[in-house]
Design a protein around this motif. Sequence first.
Motif, PDB file in Angstrom:
ATOM      1  N   TRP A  30     -99.342  -7.321 108.366  1.00 22.99           N
ATOM      2  CA  TRP A  30     -99.295  -7.552 106.915  1.00 22.99           C
ATOM      3  C   TRP A  30     -98.103  -6.822 106.284  1.00 22.99           C
ATOM      4  O   TRP A  30     -97.365  -7.384 105.494  1.00 22.99           O
ATOM      5  CB  TRP A  30    -100.611  -7.085 106.291  1.00 22.99           C
ATOM      6  CG  TRP A  30    -100.687  -7.328 104.818  1.00 22.99           C
ATOM      7  CD1 TRP A  30    -100.952  -8.502 104.189  1.00 22.99           C
ATOM      8  CD2 TRP A  30    -100.462  -6.356 103.798  1.00 22.99           C
ATOM      9  NE1 TRP A  30    -100.905  -8.348 102.830  1.00 22.99           N
ATOM     10  CE2 TRP A  30    -100.612  -7.019 102.562  1.00 22.99           C
ATOM     11  CE3 TRP A  30    -100.149  -4.998 103.794  1.00 22.99           C
ATOM     12  CZ2 TRP A  30    -100.451  -6.354 101.348  1.00 22.99           C
ATOM     13  CZ3 TRP A  30    -100.003  -4.344 102.583  1.00 22.99           C
ATOM     14  CH2 TRP A  30    -100.154  -5.013 101.373  1.00 22.99           C
ATOM     15  N   PRO A  39     -94.258 -16.143 102.978  1.00 18.22           N
ATOM     16  CA  PRO A  39     -95.303 -16.677 102.093  1.00 18.22           C
ATOM     17  C   PRO A  39     -96.696 -16.556 102.715  1.00 18.22           C
ATOM     18  O   PRO A  39     -96.820 -16.535 103.945  1.00 18.22           O
ATOM     19  CB  PRO A  39     -94.921 -18.159 101.942  1.00 18.22           C
ATOM     20  CG  PRO A  39     -93.746 -18.399 102.814  1.00 18.22           C
ATOM     21  CD  PRO A  39     -93.282 -17.122 103.399  1.00 18.22           C
ATOM     22  N   GLN A  40     -97.741 -16.508 101.814  1.00 15.86           N
ATOM     23  CA  GLN A  40     -99.118 -16.233 102.277  1.00 15.86           C
ATOM     24  C   GLN A  40     -99.637 -17.241 103.294  1.00 15.86           C
ATOM     25  O   GLN A  40    -100.317 -16.876 104.239  1.00 15.86           O
ATOM     26  CB  GLN A  40    -100.053 -16.184 101.085  1.00 15.86           C
ATOM     27  CG  GLN A  40    -100.242 -14.764 100.586  1.00 15.86           C
ATOM     28  CD  GLN A  40    -101.386 -14.657  99.623  1.00 15.86           C
ATOM     29  OE1 GLN A  40    -102.024 -15.645  99.275  1.00 15.86           O
ATOM     30  NE2 GLN A  40    -101.636 -13.434  99.179  1.00 15.86           N
ATOM     31  N   GLN A  41     -99.294 -18.564 103.055  1.00 20.40           N
ATOM     32  CA  GLN A  41     -99.848 -19.580 103.966  1.00 20.40           C
ATOM     33  C   GLN A  41     -99.310 -19.428 105.392  1.00 20.40           C
ATOM     34  O   GLN A  41     -99.912 -19.889 106.356  1.00 20.40           O
ATOM     35  CB  GLN A  41     -99.594 -21.018 103.444  1.00 20.40           C
ATOM     36  CG  GLN A  41     -98.144 -21.417 103.337  1.00 20.40           C
ATOM     37  CD  GLN A  41     -97.590 -21.068 101.953  1.00 20.40           C
ATOM     38  OE1 GLN A  41     -98.104 -20.190 101.271  1.00 20.40           O
ATOM     39  NE2 GLN A  41     -96.537 -21.769 101.533  1.00 20.40           N
ATOM     40  N   ASP A  42     -98.189 -18.739 105.531  1.00 25.44           N
ATOM     41  CA  ASP A  42     -97.623 -18.531 106.870  1.00 25.44           C
ATOM     42  C   ASP A  42     -98.133 -17.235 107.522  1.00 25.44           C
ATOM     43  O   ASP A  42     -97.738 -16.898 108.645  1.00 25.44           O
ATOM     44  CB  ASP A  42     -96.095 -18.448 106.809  1.00 25.44           C
ATOM     45  CG  ASP A  42     -95.490 -19.789 106.402  1.00 25.44           C
ATOM     46  OD1 ASP A  42     -96.222 -20.796 106.528  1.00 25.44           O
ATOM     47  OD2 ASP A  42     -94.336 -19.801 105.962  1.00 25.44           O
ATOM     48  N   PHE A  43     -99.000 -16.533 106.752  1.00 26.30           N
ATOM     49  CA  PHE A  43     -99.388 -15.201 107.250  1.00 26.30           C
ATOM     50  C   PHE A  43     -99.996 -15.224 108.657  1.00 26.30           C
ATOM     51  O   PHE A  43     -99.516 -14.543 109.574  1.00 26.30           O
ATOM     52  CB  PHE A  43    -100.364 -14.524 106.271  1.00 26.30           C
ATOM     53  CG  PHE A  43    -100.861 -13.184 106.743  1.00 26.30           C
ATOM     54  CD1 PHE A  43    -100.037 -12.065 106.690  1.00 26.30           C
ATOM     55  CD2 PHE A  43    -102.138 -13.048 107.281  1.00 26.30           C
ATOM     56  CE1 PHE A  43    -100.486 -10.843 107.141  1.00 26.30           C
ATOM     57  CE2 PHE A  43    -102.591 -11.826 107.738  1.00 26.30           C
ATOM     58  CZ  PHE A  43    -101.754 -10.719 107.665  1.00 26.30           C
ATOM     59  N   ARG A  46     -97.805 -16.235 111.703  1.00 27.48           N
ATOM     60  CA  ARG A  46     -96.726 -15.264 111.956  1.00 27.48           C
ATOM     61  C   ARG A  46     -97.285 -13.886 112.330  1.00 27.48           C
ATOM     62  O   ARG A  46     -96.681 -13.139 113.103  1.00 27.48           O
ATOM     63  CB  ARG A  46     -95.862 -15.104 110.697  1.00 27.48           C
ATOM     64  CG  ARG A  46     -95.148 -16.384 110.332  1.00 27.48           C
ATOM     65  CD  ARG A  46     -93.662 -16.198 110.502  1.00 27.48           C
ATOM     66  NE  ARG A  46     -92.950 -17.343 109.999  1.00 27.48           N
ATOM     67  CZ  ARG A  46     -91.863 -17.253 109.274  1.00 27.48           C
ATOM     68  NH1 ARG A  46     -91.401 -16.081 108.931  1.00 27.48           N
ATOM     69  NH2 ARG A  46     -91.247 -18.338 108.880  1.00 27.48           N
TER      70      ARG A  46
END
Length: 268
Positions: A30, A39-43, A46
Amino acid sequence: MRKLIIKLGRFWVVLGITLVSILLSLTAAWVMMEVTGVPQQDFLPRALPIAVIVLALVVPLVSWYLVGLFIRVHSLEAEMRQLASFDELTGVRNRRSFLDLASSYFEVARRNQQVFSLLLLDLDHFKFVNDNHGHLGGDAVLRQLGRQFLDITRKSDMLGRFGGEEFIFLLPETGADELSHFTERLHGVIRDDPIDWEEQQIHVTASIGITVFDQENCPESLNLLIKQADDALYRAKREGRNCSCRYSPTLAQMRWSDEPKRVNGETL
Ligand SMILES: Nc1nc2c(ncn2[C@@H]2O[C@H](COP(=O)(O)OP(=O)(O)OP(=O)(O)O)[C@@H](O)[C@H]2O)c(=O)[nH]1
């Protein structure tokens, strides 16, 4: 840390480490995402590889520590067992450990009517050794004799330090016939190998009390057998020391089948 691990128990420690590792890896992932502005949707896609990399670092580190801890505890355990069962000075069994082992053997031998011998060896006039060479000189004598006795006994023999300058031997499957050779060796080792101490040589001799457990002599307990060896030892001392005496059950009370054996003289 060790105390905490012991208190919590294995299950909770392993669970705790696993959860903390996962938490650490996700936090690390994180933080990296934040820093690099992902971006959050790729958290998740990744973060997962990063979490795996962090886990791969944390787990070996924690395992390294725990395995080290385990090895240390294991060697301490072995050290404690050694200290609990063996005499530190002479390296032979201590009295309690000898008696535990000998008691078990005694029961089996008695049930199966096996012949064995018990010997009590007491150094002669050991007080003089201490008086003349100091307590450390006396210790050196006991240390060397302990080593030598271990050398000349078989793996199956039992050897212990019974008291200050007293050793006890239990020789399985050894009857009167084979004993003579063994006591000769014992007296020989003591007589022929003086102990080097502070540029002097310390000469000692020993008296030996012997009893043989066989068809003619099968007392009900190990203690009684030890008492017989002790009586024989007492007799050897009275006969002038530096000799072996054997207890005889066929003669009434404290009488003896043989004349005590003189070292360098008659045979047992
Ligand atoms: N250096 C040393 N001396 C010990 C140790 N344990 C016992 N002793 C000594 O052994 C001596 C035993 O003395 P005694 O019981 O009088 O017997 P002894 O002088 O050997 O005489 P006899 O047995 O009658 O031949 C004492 O002086 C004890 O202090 C030990 O671990 N180290």
